[in-house]
Scaffold this motif. Structure first.
Motif, PDB file in Angstrom:
ATOM      1  N   GLY A 213     -27.826  40.163  12.177  1.00 19.27           N
ATOM      2  CA  GLY A 213     -26.607  39.776  12.735  1.00 19.27           C
ATOM      3  C   GLY A 213     -25.798  40.376  13.026  1.00 19.27           C
ATOM      4  O   GLY A 213     -25.505  41.705  13.041  1.00 19.27           O
ATOM      5  N   TYR A 214     -24.488  40.270  14.317  1.00 18.54           N
ATOM      6  CA  TYR A 214     -22.999  41.067  14.521  1.00 18.54           C
ATOM      7  C   TYR A 214     -22.059  39.629  13.484  1.00 18.54           C
ATOM      8  O   TYR A 214     -22.182  38.641  14.855  1.00 18.54           O
ATOM      9  CB  TYR A 214     -23.656  41.398  15.726  1.00 18.54           C
ATOM     10  N   GLY A 215     -21.309  40.697  13.497  1.00 19.31           N
ATOM     11  CA  GLY A 215     -19.614  40.211  13.106  1.00 19.31           C
ATOM     12  C   GLY A 215     -19.128  40.762  12.391  1.00 19.31           C
ATOM     13  O   GLY A 215     -19.768  41.461  11.646  1.00 19.31           O
ATOM     14  N   PRO A 216     -17.759  41.333  13.179  1.00 17.95           N
ATOM     15  CA  PRO A 216     -16.270  42.030  12.221  1.00 17.95           C
ATOM     16  C   PRO A 216     -15.947  41.311  10.732  1.00 17.95           C
ATOM     17  O   PRO A 216     -16.493  40.118  10.981  1.00 17.95           O
ATOM     18  CB  PRO A 216     -15.739  42.535  13.041  1.00 17.95           C
TER      19      PRO A 216
ATOM     20  N   GLU B 109     -20.757  34.751  13.283  1.00 15.64           N
ATOM     21  CA  GLU B 109     -21.244  35.809  13.639  1.00 15.64           C
ATOM     22  C   GLU B 109     -22.302  35.631  14.903  1.00 15.64           C
ATOM     23  O   GLU B 109     -22.493  34.601  15.191  1.00 15.64           O
ATOM     24  CB  GLU B 109     -22.879  35.889  12.362  1.00 15.64           C
ATOM     25  N   THR B 110     -22.546  36.414  16.011  1.00 13.48           N
ATOM     26  CA  THR B 110     -23.798  35.961  16.430  1.00 13.48           C
ATOM     27  C   THR B 110     -24.971  36.818  16.021  1.00 13.48           C
ATOM     28  O   THR B 110     -25.119  37.395  15.003  1.00 13.48           O
ATOM     29  CB  THR B 110     -23.906  36.644  17.554  1.00 13.48           C
ATOM     30  N   TRP B 111     -26.433  36.014  16.715  1.00 12.06           N
ATOM     31  CA  TRP B 111     -27.758  36.585  15.967  1.00 12.06           C
ATOM     32  C   TRP B 111     -28.930  36.360  17.218  1.00 12.06           C
ATOM     33  O   TRP B 111     -27.952  36.198  17.758  1.00 12.06           O
ATOM     34  CB  TRP B 111     -28.122  35.268  15.105  1.00 12.06           C
ATOM     35  N   PHE B 112     -29.359  38.016  16.895  1.00 12.27           N
ATOM     36  CA  PHE B 112     -30.223  37.624  18.161  1.00 12.27           C
ATOM     37  C   PHE B 112     -31.988  38.228  17.138  1.00 12.27           C
ATOM     38  O   PHE B 112     -32.074  38.412  16.446  1.00 12.27           O
ATOM     39  CB  PHE B 112     -29.957  38.818  18.503  1.00 12.27           C
ATOM     40  N   LYS B 113     -32.455  37.471  17.746  1.00 13.49           N
ATOM     41  CA  LYS B 113     -34.381  37.574  17.155  1.00 13.49           C
ATOM     42  C   LYS B 113     -35.075  37.851  18.001  1.00 13.49           C
ATOM     43  O   LYS B 113     -34.683  38.045  19.018  1.00 13.49           O
ATOM     44  CB  LYS B 113     -34.736  36.212  16.564  1.00 13.49           C
TER      45      LYS B 113
ATOM     46  N   CYS C 285     -28.841  44.106  21.995  1.00 12.56           N
ATOM     47  CA  CYS C 285     -28.423  43.070  22.104  1.00 12.56           C
ATOM     48  C   CYS C 285     -28.167  42.309  20.875  1.00 12.56           C
ATOM     49  O   CYS C 285     -28.475  42.468  19.684  1.00 12.56           O
ATOM     50  CB  CYS C 285     -30.029  41.677  22.266  1.00 12.56           C
ATOM     51  N   LEU C 286     -26.473  41.211  21.204  1.00 14.68           N
ATOM     52  CA  LEU C 286     -26.665  40.924  19.703  1.00 14.68           C
ATOM     53  C   LEU C 286     -26.308  39.210  19.874  1.00 14.68           C
ATOM     54  O   LEU C 286     -25.889  38.516  18.275  1.00 14.68           O
ATOM     55  CB  LEU C 286     -24.831  41.322  20.154  1.00 14.68           C
TER      56      LEU C 286
ATOM     57  N   GLY D 225     -27.808  34.526  29.247  1.00 17.50           N
ATOM     58  CA  GLY D 225     -29.029  36.218  28.278  1.00 17.50           C
ATOM     59  C   GLY D 225     -28.167  36.126  27.400  1.00 17.50           C
ATOM     60  O   GLY D 225     -27.055  35.115  26.881  1.00 17.50           O
ATOM     61  N   PRO D 226     -28.269  36.804  26.661  1.00 19.39           N
ATOM     62  CA  PRO D 226     -28.004  36.743  25.310  1.00 19.39           C
ATOM     63  C   PRO D 226     -26.843  38.415  25.358  1.00 19.39           C
ATOM     64  O   PRO D 226     -26.710  38.965  26.366  1.00 19.39           O
ATOM     65  CB  PRO D 226     -29.043  38.289  24.640  1.00 19.39           C
ATOM     66  N   LEU D 227     -25.918  38.133  24.439  1.00 12.17           N
ATOM     67  CA  LEU D 227     -24.818  39.181  24.277  1.00 12.17           C
ATOM     68  C   LEU D 227     -24.779  40.530  24.019  1.00 12.17           C
ATOM     69  O   LEU D 227     -25.742  40.524  23.436  1.00 12.17           O
ATOM     70  CB  LEU D 227     -23.704  38.656  23.502  1.00 12.17           C
ATOM     71  N   GLU D 228     -24.324  41.429  24.776  1.00  9.70           N
ATOM     72  CA  GLU D 228     -25.104  42.643  24.573  1.00  9.70           C
ATOM     73  C   GLU D 228     -23.880  44.025  24.180  1.00  9.70           C
ATOM     74  O   GLU D 228     -22.738  43.732  24.593  1.00  9.70           O
ATOM     75  CB  GLU D 228     -25.157  43.011  25.949  1.00  9.70           C
TER      76      GLU D 228
END
Length: 102
Positions: free
Chosen positions: A16-19, A26-30, A46-47, A86-89
């Motif tokens: 998970g990513y988020g300030p 948040e963003t999430w990547f599996k 990858c975010l 595609g995924p956020l990087e």
């Protein structure tokens, strides 16, 4: 992906990513969501995609996140990119420090 191979059968790894400035967004990547091999995995982060109801945008190379249900987008101070659907990087920080409350 080496990390994915070390997991127990049936286990999933989700990042998970988020300030903190954008509470609830948040963003999430599996693992396993990439369409193919990554050219330089040691330099690739990858975010993923925003959680439902949230939004992520790239504006002049900077990542902006919007909280669930809309609201104003907030700059994260991080650089990013996204190719098509595609995924956020993550591509690095814009500054080496963060100013909190002045």
């Amino acid at each position: 992906m080496r990390l994915g191979r070390g997991l127990a059968p049936g286990a999933r790894l989700i990042s998970g990513y988020g300030p903190t400035e954008v509470a609830g967004c948040e963003t999430w990547f599996k693992t396993g969501r990439l369409p193919g091999p990554v050219e330089d995995p040691a330099r690739h982060a990858c975010l993923g995609q925003p959680f439902p109801g949230c939004a992520a945008q790239i504006r002049q190379g900077q990542i902006w996140l919007s909280p669930p249900g809309g609201g104003d987008a907030v700059p994260t101070g991080d650089l990013g990119r996204q190719d098509g659907s595609g995924p956020l990087e993550f591509r690095g920080r814009m500054a080496h420090r963060v100013t909190v409350d002045g």
